[in-house]
Design an enzyme around this catalytic site. Structure first.
Site, short mmCIF file in Angstrom:
data_model
loop_
_atom_site.label_atom_id
_atom_site.label_comp_id
_atom_site.label_asym_id
_atom_site.label_seq_id
_atom_site.Cartn_x
_atom_site.Cartn_y
_atom_site.Cartn_z
N TYR A 98 43.56 -0.34 18.84
CA TYR A 98 42.93 -0.69 17.93
C TYR A 98 42.89 -1.16 16.09
CZ TYR A 98 42.59 3.63 21.11
OH TYR A 98 42.18 4.11 22.13
N TYR A 480 36.06 8.18 21.42
CA TYR A 480 36.67 9.09 21.00
C TYR A 480 37.74 8.12 19.13
CZ TYR A 480 41.76 8.30 21.93
OH TYR A 480 42.97 7.86 22.16
N ARG A 481 37.73 7.22 19.67
CA ARG A 481 38.56 6.11 18.58
C ARG A 481 38.67 4.56 18.51
NH1 ARG A 481 44.64 7.05 20.26
NH2 ARG A 481 45.87 5.84 18.68
C1 EUG Z 1 46.59 5.66 26.34
C2 EUG Z 1 45.73 6.72 25.64
C3 EUG Z 1 44.49 7.31 25.46
C4 EUG Z 1 44.04 6.03 23.66
C5 EUG Z 1 45.39 4.48 24.01
C6 EUG Z 1 46.08 4.49 25.27
C7 EUG Z 1 47.11 5.53 26.99
C8 EUG Z 1 47.20 4.36 27.81
C9 EUG Z 1 43.92 9.25 25.58
O1 EUG Z 1 43.98 7.97 24.81
O2 EUG Z 1 43.42 6.19 23.53
C10 EUG Z 1 47.48 3.82 29.14
#
Ligand code: EUG
Length: 535
Positions: A98, A480-481
């Site tokens: 991110y 969502y992000r």
């Molecule tokens: C994960 C889960 C996330 C995310 C980034 C990584 C898990 C990685 C629920 O969000 O934004 C396998």
């Protein structure tokens, strides 16, 4: 996007000349100590995104500050206002995929909150909560709870180096029954852009003992406003913790065919939505993701182009997995676990070819057992970094995240898988993914991997991720992000009412932060001063 020529000195923020920048740096030093203010490459370059998107300076910071207290943060914010210095505040900066700790706006001054503000301030066993500063990571919160003797379970994320406070602010999720982190945060201390301090909810009363027990208070609930936003800097947070269960048992269920995904999802929702027998968010992983946690890509295929069918077959056979693998855990007294496990097993075994194991039946020493053991730890609140092996899938591997949210229906899962797989194949980029099923939604977490040392690989993967976002948005799947480099595109997809959300966010931003100094551009929210300037 403006490319600033690499300069000898630091990259300066917009509207700030060298003299003003130097004056601000000196003032920061006077306020928090020169030893906590750094402009030299040796201290600043380690904050570059570990998975860089570009070779240029678009996301390069100018300096880093290490505040030691809420008062330090207040002083920093006042100085930043005076000199129009954009601050990029973050907790531990491990937001890999991110953007890491890189700022959205070049020349921003990094505010590494977690460097010195890393205390667990309180652990209350009876009322089951902890209070943390930004720099506490999952590994240290776990240790602090263990050391205190409290029989409480934390809810770790995939990798142990993240910050519970930071992850919660970014809407992260875990895999124990508490899972959705924003549901369990309670009581924040926030430094606002004018340098004042806000305590949310019951914390508004100087003498309440319910600050970390009740999310309300009087009037609007504002904690959500500080999540994925740039409206304030959170310097402490209450996090409610689940009492440790007496026992638990983890399971893995493997499914042979790509086409089984719809049936898996439609089986999952009714087991999940009532919080039993699936008490925690199960994950549905594809075999490539599991393979990347225990092996390297060249073990399966070292030719050109995408992984051929035989490579998938070999992964499934050698790792003793299916194309899709569901992992989850049951909690409680053993008699209850046994009943729940029967219900779960019977439901999924109705899908032809499904294979079911628990930690008690899986063959020890196999990759299947290793993968299940890593999930069993996470699902029991024991942080690890087992999945970080994906960063070695091929040399110099880094990744973005493409993470749409939708209904957890079989139809939506199949549509997302079809689009994502088709687009990944067309770019010859591996599809590694896991679905996480919450109470009535799913996160589809995809990791578009690229070679961080190869500009062409980075550019192609970025282009593919942009295409995934477009294709998903056409079907109503929202991210969502968002990574720094994707935030504006993603914000554009939340367009209802002629971008009513954006206008609302901007009005709040301008009211709270008129000089636009806090994390400008975060989540596509730009302050008036920097809006529309193509930054
Ligand atoms: C994960 C889960 C996330 C995310 C980034 C990584 C898990 C990685 C629920 O969000 O934004 C396998």
């Amino acid at each position: 996007m403006t490319i600033i020529e690499p300069a000898a000195g630091p990259v300066l923020p917009p509207d700030v000349d060298e003299r003003t920048f130097r004056a601000a740096i000196a003032a920061f030093g006077d306020a928090i100590g020169d030893e906590n203010v750094h402009v030299d490459d040796e201290h600043v370059r380690p904050y570059d995104d570990r998975f860089p998107v570009t070779d240029g300076d678009e996301f390069r910071p100018s300096a880093v500050l290490w505040p030691g207290s809420t008062e330090d943060v207040q002083a920093i914010v006042r100085i930043a206002n005076e000199h129009l210095i954009p601050l990029h505040a973050f907790s531990t900066g491990m937001n890999l995929g991110y953007g890491g700790s890189a700022p959205r706006v070049a020349g921003s001054v990094l505010l590494h909150l977690g460097k010195r503000m890393n205390r667990v301030l309180e652990i209350d066993e009876r009322l089951a909560y902890a209070v943390v500063e930004p720099g506490v990571d999952y590994a240290s919160l776990y240790r602090a709870v263990q050391d205190s003797g409290a029989k409480l379970m934390i809810d770790p994320t995939e990798l142990d180096w993240g910050s519970p406070l930071g992850n919660t602010l970014d809407h992260g999720v875990g895999y124990t029954p508490y899972a959705a982190h924003a549901m369990w945060r309670c009581g924040m201390e926030v430094v606002l852009a004018d340098g004042s301090v806000l305590r949310t909810g019951m914390g508004g009363m100087p003498n309440s003992d319910a600050w970390h027990l009740y999310q309300g208070g009087l009037g609007p609930s504002v904690e959500g406003l500080f999540e994925q936003s740039n409206y304030g800097i959170c310097t402490r947070m209450g996090i409610q913790l689940m009492p440790a269960p007496p026992e638990s048992l983890s399971f893995v269920i493997s499914f042979e065919n790509e086409e089984d995904l719809a049936a898996i999802m439609d089986t999952t929702l009714p087991l999940r939505i009532g919080m039993a027998p699936l008490q925690a968010a199960p994950i549905v992983r594809n075999v490539t993701f599991d393979a990347a946690c225990v092996s390297t890509r060249d073990h399966w295929y070292d030719g050109e182009g995408p992984l051929p069918r035989e490579a998938y077959q070999a992964m499934m056979t050698e790792l003793d997995l299916g194309y899709w693998n569901v992992y989850g855990t049951c909690y409680g007294p053993r008699w209850l676990i046994d009943r729940y496990i029967e219900m779960i097993r019977d439901a999924y075994l109705a899908i032809p070819g499904a294979r079911f194991d628990t930690t008690e039946t899986v063959t020890p020493g196999t990759p299947r057992a290793e993968l299940l053991a890593a999930r069993d730890q996470l699902n029991n609140g024991i942080p690890n970094r087992h999945s970080s092996a994906v960063f070695d899938w091929f040399p110099n591997a880094g990744h973005f995240f493409y993470a749409p949210v939708s209904s957890p229906s079989g139809e939506d899962a199949a549509a997302q898988f079809a689009d994502t797989k088709r687009i990944s194949d067309s770019y010859e980029i591996d599809y590694l993914a896991q679905f996480i099923i919450g109470l009535r939604e799913m996160h589809h977490i995809c990791l578009p991997l690229f070679d961080t040392a190869d500009p062409d690989s980075r550019a192609r993967t970025l282009e593919m991720t942009r295409e995934l976002i477009r294709a998903g948005a056409e079907r109503g799947y929202g991210i969502y992000r968002a990574h720094n480099v994707l935030a504006d595109q993603v914000a554009d997809t939340y367009s209802f009412g002629d971008h009513a959300q954006r206008r609302f966010n901007e009005r709040i931003k301008d009211a709270l932060d008129p000089n636009g100094i806090l994390n400008p551009g975060k989540s596509g929210i730009w302050p008036a001063r920097l809006r529309g300037r193509g930054l």
